[in-house]
Design an enzyme around this catalytic site. Structure first.
Site, PDB file in Angstrom:
ATOM      1  N   GLY A  21       0.864  -1.182   0.000  1.00  6.56           N
ATOM      2  CA  GLY A  21       0.000   0.000   0.000  1.00  6.56           C
ATOM      3  C   GLY A  21       0.894   1.223   0.000  1.00  6.56           C
ATOM      4  O   GLY A  21       1.863   1.283   0.765  1.00  6.56           O
ATOM      5  N   LYS A  22       0.577   2.180  -0.854  1.00  4.20           N
ATOM      6  CA  LYS A  22       1.507   3.308  -1.024  1.00  4.20           C
ATOM      7  C   LYS A  22       1.733   4.079   0.275  1.00  4.20           C
ATOM      8  O   LYS A  22       2.871   4.435   0.607  1.00  4.20           O
ATOM      9  CB  LYS A  22       1.014   4.225  -2.143  1.00  4.20           C
ATOM     10  CG  LYS A  22       1.032   3.526  -3.496  1.00  4.20           C
ATOM     11  CD  LYS A  22       0.575   4.391  -4.622  1.00  4.20           C
ATOM     12  CE  LYS A  22       0.252   3.568  -5.854  1.00  4.20           C
ATOM     13  NZ  LYS A  22       1.339   2.715  -6.354  1.00  4.20           N
TER      14      LYS A  22
ATOM     15  N   ASN B  29       3.806   1.893   2.687  1.00  6.30           N
ATOM     16  CA  ASN B  29       5.194   1.756   2.203  1.00  6.30           C
ATOM     17  C   ASN B  29       6.004   3.007   2.523  1.00  6.30           C
ATOM     18  O   ASN B  29       7.153   2.925   2.982  1.00  6.30           O
ATOM     19  CB  ASN B  29       5.216   1.538   0.682  1.00  6.30           C
ATOM     20  CG  ASN B  29       4.595   0.215   0.259  1.00  6.30           C
ATOM     21  OD1 ASN B  29       4.384  -0.655   1.091  1.00  6.30           O
ATOM     22  ND2 ASN B  29       4.290   0.086  -1.018  1.00  6.30           N
TER      23      ASN B  29
ATOM     24  N   GLY C 140      12.132   7.397 -13.459  1.00  3.65           N
ATOM     25  CA  GLY C 140      12.755   6.077 -13.602  1.00  3.65           C
ATOM     26  C   GLY C 140      14.216   6.201 -13.978  1.00  3.65           C
ATOM     27  O   GLY C 140      14.986   6.898 -13.317  1.00  3.65           O
ATOM     28  N   GLU C 141      14.568   5.559 -15.095  1.00  2.00           N
ATOM     29  CA  GLU C 141      15.985   5.536 -15.489  1.00  2.00           C
ATOM     30  C   GLU C 141      16.535   6.909 -15.863  1.00  2.00           C
ATOM     31  O   GLU C 141      17.741   7.114 -15.937  1.00  2.00           O
ATOM     32  CB  GLU C 141      16.188   4.571 -16.659  1.00  2.00           C
ATOM     33  CG  GLU C 141      16.180   3.129 -16.189  1.00  2.00           C
ATOM     34  CD  GLU C 141      15.756   2.165 -17.270  1.00  2.00           C
ATOM     35  OE1 GLU C 141      15.725   2.560 -18.451  1.00  2.00           O
ATOM     36  OE2 GLU C 141      15.441   1.015 -16.921  1.00  2.00           O
TER      37      GLU C 141
ATOM     38  N   ASP D  86       7.614   4.539  -3.732  1.00  2.00           N
ATOM     39  CA  ASP D  86       7.294   4.762  -2.316  1.00  2.00           C
ATOM     40  C   ASP D  86       8.569   4.836  -1.472  1.00  2.00           C
ATOM     41  O   ASP D  86       8.644   5.614  -0.511  1.00  2.00           O
ATOM     42  CB  ASP D  86       6.392   3.634  -1.792  1.00  2.00           C
ATOM     43  CG  ASP D  86       5.092   3.555  -2.571  1.00  2.00           C
ATOM     44  OD1 ASP D  86       4.614   4.611  -3.029  1.00  2.00           O
ATOM     45  OD2 ASP D  86       4.574   2.447  -2.733  1.00  2.00           O
TER      46      ASP D  86
HETATM   47  O1  RIB Z   1       3.533   1.496  -5.020  1.00  2.00           O
HETATM   48  C1  RIB Z   1       3.498   0.112  -4.795  1.00  2.00           C
HETATM   49  C2  RIB Z   1       2.246  -0.242  -4.065  1.00  2.00           C
HETATM   50  O2  RIB Z   1       1.140   0.018  -4.891  1.00  2.00           O
HETATM   51  C3  RIB Z   1       2.129  -1.681  -3.679  1.00  2.00           C
HETATM   52  O3  RIB Z   1       2.635  -1.944  -2.400  1.00  2.00           O
HETATM   53  C4  RIB Z   1       0.654  -1.970  -3.806  1.00  2.00           C
HETATM   54  O4  RIB Z   1       0.058  -2.299  -2.601  1.00  2.00           O
HETATM   55  C5  RIB Z   1       0.034  -0.702  -4.400  1.00  2.00           C
HETATM   56  O5  RIB Z   1      -0.546   0.074  -3.454  1.00  2.00           O
END
Ligand code: RIB
Length: 308
Positions: free
Chosen positions: A38-39, A42, A221-222, A251
């Protein structure tokens, strides 16, 4: 308290695949891992592992996943007094990671969809003591807008990560955030502008800053990270690593950046560190499993997390 994360938690069900099945096909995949994700969660966990004091305002369900999620917050030193049980399923995220380390994610918001503006009002005494509010979009938009108003009322800086990309975001209600951290897709959706080249991205971001956003930070990203503010534009190059799983790298970036901000690092230094931290996370499998503590990060990369 340093940081209030007002946002989501999910259970990540990560399947490592050789390829996606086509419609009607059953296909064997080589590996699976379940973990906390979950963002919001995380970002909270990354910041807490680096040493910030973090409180989480979120809703878990009434199922087998909920207890583990709360335990996971607590074991990472996160304040769980505002983690609420809800008569709903917990949020879950089936994730598919291919052999090139790219991911596809489905989210079922479950209890996260029931986090309300009233929940924020009820937690105001705890939020008051924080120095940064961190938001994403896996909870209802009205709750996000209310958190922004409350944060401004309290004089607390706000970081908004507009993920996952949402077409109906009301720009006028987010325009005043202090740190706006989209990726290219999210930026394109918000501005309606092309974002294929660095020039196009810079143009789209410059328009947001001209309209009132203080710091817009686009993760590329890259190609690295682009930071645009009233003071100018800076491109922070990416750190090259052998990626095995990019799930949750954004995250990791935001958690580390938030930690550096509340540790009073200059923004450019904070971005450089967040870049290195996110790069380190993609060298390991899993979402939160891949987030280092400050000690592990320094031991592995030689980069110190000491205040600058
Ligand atoms: O950004 C990654 C997250 O997006 C994952 O952990 C997933 O749960 C979604 O929320």
């Amino acid at each position: 308290m340093d940081i209030a994360v007002i946002g989501s938690n999910m259970v990540d069900l990560i399947t490592y695949i050789n390829r996606m099945p086509v419609l009607g096909e059953t296909l064997e995949a080589p590996d699976f891992q379940m973990g906390c994700g979950g963002k919001g969660a995380n970002q909270a966990v990354a910041a807490a592992r680096l040493g910030s004091q973090v409180m989480m305002l979120t809703r878990v369900g009434n199922d087998v996943f909920a207890e583990n999620t709360v335990r996971n917050f607590a074991s990472n030193g996160i304040d769980t007094r505002r983690v609420m049980r809800t008569e709903a399923s917990s949020g879950v995220a089936p994730i598919f990671v291919d052999q090139e380390s790219h991911n596809s994610i489905l989210i079922v918001r479950g209890a996260n969809a029931l986090l309300t503006p009233q929940d924020i009002d009820a937690a105001i005494d705890d939020i008051k003591s924080c120095r940064l509010i961190v938001l994403q979009l896996e909870i209802p938009l009205d709750t996000v807008y209310h958190a922004i108003e409350v944060g401004h009322g309290l004089g607390i800086p706000i970081l908004l990560n507009p993920a996952p990309a949402t077409a109906n975001l009301d720009y006028s209600r987010i325009a005043s955030v202090d740190y706006f951290v989209p990726n290219e897709t999210e930026l394109a959706l918000l501005t309606g502008k092309p974002v294929d080249t660095l020039e196009e991205i810079t143009e789209a971001v410059t328009e947001l800053v001209a309209k009132g956003m203080h710091n817009v930070i686009v993760t590329l990203g890259e190609r690295g990270v682009l930071w645009v503010s009233e003071k100018g534009t800076q491109l922070i190059p990416s750190v090259s690593v052998d990626a095995v799983d990019t799930t949750g790298a954004g995250d990791a970036f935001i958690g580390c950046f938030s930690h550096a901000l509340v540790s009073r690092w200059p923004i450019a230094d904070a971005l450089e560190m967040a870049n290195a931290y996110a790069a380190d996370s993609v060298t390991r499998r899993g979402t939160q499993f891949s987030y280092a503590t400050a000690e592990d990060f320094t031991a592995r990369t030689g980069v110190s997390m000491d205040k600058r």
